[in-house]
Design an enzyme around this catalytic site. Structure first.
Site, PDB file in Angstrom:
ATOM      1  N   ALA A  37      27.230  38.194  40.973  1.00 55.62           N
ATOM      2  CA  ALA A  37      25.799  38.486  40.958  1.00 55.62           C
ATOM      3  C   ALA A  37      25.365  38.666  39.519  1.00 55.62           C
ATOM      4  O   ALA A  37      26.148  39.083  38.666  1.00 55.62           O
ATOM      5  CB  ALA A  37      25.485  39.738  41.778  1.00 55.62           C
ATOM      6  N   GLY A  38      24.126  38.321  39.244  1.00 54.97           N
ATOM      7  CA  GLY A  38      23.594  38.439  37.890  1.00 54.97           C
ATOM      8  C   GLY A  38      22.110  38.674  37.908  1.00 54.97           C
ATOM      9  O   GLY A  38      21.527  39.022  38.945  1.00 54.97           O
ATOM     10  N   GLY A  39      21.488  38.458  36.773  1.00 55.28           N
ATOM     11  CA  GLY A  39      20.066  38.727  36.641  1.00 55.28           C
ATOM     12  C   GLY A  39      19.193  37.824  37.482  1.00 55.28           C
ATOM     13  O   GLY A  39      18.085  38.205  37.868  1.00 55.28           O
ATOM     14  N   ASP A 151      19.763  29.151  27.542  1.00 55.05           N
ATOM     15  CA  ASP A 151      20.615  30.318  27.775  1.00 55.05           C
ATOM     16  C   ASP A 151      22.083  29.907  27.724  1.00 55.05           C
ATOM     17  O   ASP A 151      22.882  30.279  28.578  1.00 55.05           O
ATOM     18  CB  ASP A 151      20.272  30.952  29.126  1.00 55.05           C
ATOM     19  CG  ASP A 151      20.832  32.368  29.255  1.00 55.05           C
ATOM     20  OD1 ASP A 151      21.155  32.982  28.221  1.00 55.05           O
ATOM     21  OD2 ASP A 151      20.949  32.861  30.396  1.00 55.05           O
TER      22      ASP A 151
END
Length: 610
Positions: A37-39, A151
């Site tokens: 999971a991330g931003g 990114d």
């Protein structure tokens, strides 16, 4: 764009069990485990019916609630689906319109660069050179699709047995559009931003080159080039101070320094980066051995390759919020009431899938020939199609056309009967026209271009103008006219400042770039349609260049920058004199060449524009 990276500290549990708020299925994909999971959201592991593992990223709800994010997300997914490089994880399926957007990519069994460095330390120089060369090729393909990554960081680079994979390209651009940016949330990772990105200036492909230099320094030393700490402190150092390259091996110094140039215009091109890697490698060409990674990192790949299988029988659709059928990314037929009823597909996702035909990739080539052999594209997993037995979907053909409604013929009949009752015998002709129009809408047809409405016997309707029957064959330009035979010209070296004239029997470069020329290579770095009413069309990598494609495509331009052209890209040329041509780019002059030129193949259809 897969988001297959894992949070730092979670490396011991690669395949995490599903929690109570995790879905059991996503648009027919059965979930086997959570990858992280991330931003931007959560990432899950699933499989195609043929057993190919895929990674599915489900976007956070707050992003999905923003209309501008959805618009940009759909735009980036469309672009990303054209990216078919050896060093990217291809996007194979997506839903940009559902309650919670998601996308699926091929699963890459390998740790992220961030995880590998944290667990095992910096990489050896040889591995860093192969890493950066592979990432440079990935950026070449990504930029060629009109995407700036924005990114690029160690957690967005996966280390596979056959080379790196760049992921998550394009998501940062979509995230920039959300209301979250108005709350002080910075999109991107501060330690790996470029100066122009940190200062809020225009982002270009050169922004990714700066990040590439930062990734190289991190891989070689285990630390970011501009240090760690608060976001504001790191961003200030990126904009105003020089990087700390202590510990960067001498063989990598020139590569890293040039990529970390503050001025975007001073940074090297993709081809120059490949050449710098080759020179530092002290070899004629770069060759990637099977054991290009240190043994501990290679062992992590083996662990990740043993992915768990999903359960064979998922719970009923009401058991989880995301078990409702997803909206396929490409248009699908509207579900009938019967298809909307909950149904559990049989084990193995249901009926056999239709084969997925990936767009023909055009892989980048460089003067140094980084791989030293021909590229061979790999088969990609499938997309999603409606499961006929219920509301679930299974991977299948992405370009499936909508099925015609079964009630269309019945509706046309009812309209015809109603029209007859209303208008009676006197209005029979009008009723016929109404039913005919409805039939045309049902079949998706249209009246012939420039033609007249005709009655039941084929004669003009009551409101039609009298037809001119003086000479139906004079000046005939119908589709019955055969297409002109193409003329082929191979290996033309078109020097900057020169032009081509398609009308010439022997097409060869002639000096001049600013006149009534039909195709010129401008010294400013672009192809130019100089002649009156001349047009150019840059075909997508997935399009097959042909006379029909050039006639149909209307994305006209007068100039096309050469930075958008790579080996295999094709450009349609429509001249003001009625000729059509197809340019196939074969390459560009090397940096050490005394002249600047591009090599191309040209196909000419004379008097084909109509």
């Amino acid at each position: 764009m897969s988001g297959q990276q894992h949070e730092r500290g979670n490396g011991s549990q690669i395949f995490q069990p599903l929690a109570g708020d995790d879905p059991a299925t996503i648009a027919g994909y059965r979930i086997a485990a959570k990858l992280g999971a991330g931003g931007m959201g959560k990432v899950y592991l699933s499989y195609t019916p043929g057993g190919r593992p895929v990674a599915i990223k489900v976007i956070r709800p707050e992003f999905g609630e923003d209309p501008e994010f959805r618009r940009r997300f759909a735009q980036e997914v469309q672009s990303a689906q054209r990216v078919q490089g050896l060093f990217t994880a291809p996007v194979i399926d997506a839903d940009t319109k559902g309650a919670q957007p998601w996308l699926a990519t091929a699963y890459v069994p390998g740790p992220s660069l961030a995880d590998a460095v944290v667990a095992h330390g910096a990489l050896p120089v040889q591995a860093v050179l192969l890493l950066i060369a592979g990432m440079a090729e990935a950026l070449h393909v990504i930029h060629g699709a009109g995407i700036v990554h924005r990114d690029l960081k160690p957690s967005n680079v996966l280390l596979a047995a056959d080379g790196p994979r760049v992921i998550d390209f394009g998501i940062a651009y979509a995230a920039d559009a959300t209301s979250l940016t108005g709350s002080g949330v910075t999109i991107g990772t501060p330690s790996f931003m470029a100066p122009e990105q940190a200062a809020g200036r225009k982002v270009t492909p050169a922004t990714d080159i700066f990040a590439l230099g930062q990734v190289a320094a991190y891989a070689a030393t285990g630390s970011p080039a501009f240090g760690e700490g608060t976001s504001h402190g790191v961003l200030y150092r990126i904009v105003h101070e020089e990087p700390d390259l202590t510990g960067v091996p001498d063989r990598l110094t020139e590569l890293v320094n040039r990529c970390l140039t503050k001025d975007p215009a001073g940074r090297p091109s993709i081809a120059e980066i490949i050449e710098l890697c080759r020179t530092a490698n002290a070899e004629t060409v770069l060759r990637r051995p099977e054991d290009w990674l240190p043994a501990p990192v290679a062992a992590d790949i083996t662990v990740r390759a043993a992915a768990p299988a999903p359960v064979q029988t998922p719970p009923p659709p009401a058991a989880a919020p995301n078990t409702a059928p997803g909206v396929a990314y490409s248009p699908t037929a509207p579900a009938s009431p019967a298809a909307q009823a909950p149904a559990t597909p049989p084990p193995g996702f249901g009926p056999p899938q239709q084969p997925y035909r990936a767009p023909q990739p055009h892989y980048p080539t460089h003067p140094a020939g980084p791989q030293g052999h021909a590229y061979a594209p790999t088969q990609q997993p499938s997309h999603a199609q409606a499961y006929p037995g219920g509301g679930h979907t299974v991977p299948g053909s992405m370009n499936q056309a909508p099925a015609p409604k079964k009630s269309a013929g019945r509706r046309g009949l009812l309209i015809a009967l109603a029209a007859a009752l209303v208008f009676g015998i006197a209005g029979g002709g009008t009723a016929y026209l109404l039913t005919k129009d409805d039939d045309k809408q049902t079949q998706g047809g249209s009246s012939p271009q420039g033609g007249q409405e005709k009655g039941a016997s084929g004669t003009p309707g009551p409101d039609a103008e009298p037809a001119d029957t003086s000479d139906d064959t004079a000046g005939d330009t119908s589709d019955d006219k055969p297409d002109p035979e193409p003329d082929e010209y191979k290996g033309i070296n078109l020097t900057a400042g020169y032009h081509l004239t398609l009308a010439d029997e022997d097409v060869r470069p002639l000096e001049g770039e600013d006149a009534g020329y039909e195709l010129a290579y401008d010294t400013g770095g672009y192809l130019d349609a100089e002649s009156t009413d001349g047009k150019l069309v840059l075909l997508d990598p997935s399009q097959e260049g042909s006379l029909a494609a050039c006639r149909a495509d209307t994305r006209f331009a007068e100039t096309i920058p050469t930075e958008k052209l790579s080996k295999g890209r094709q450009v349609c040329v429509i001249t003001g004199t009625g000729h059509m041509g197809l340019v196939t780019v074969q390459g560009f002059s090397t940096e050490d060449s005394p002249s600047k030129y591009m090599t191309l193949d040209l196909t000419v259809w004379r008097n084909a524009a109509g």
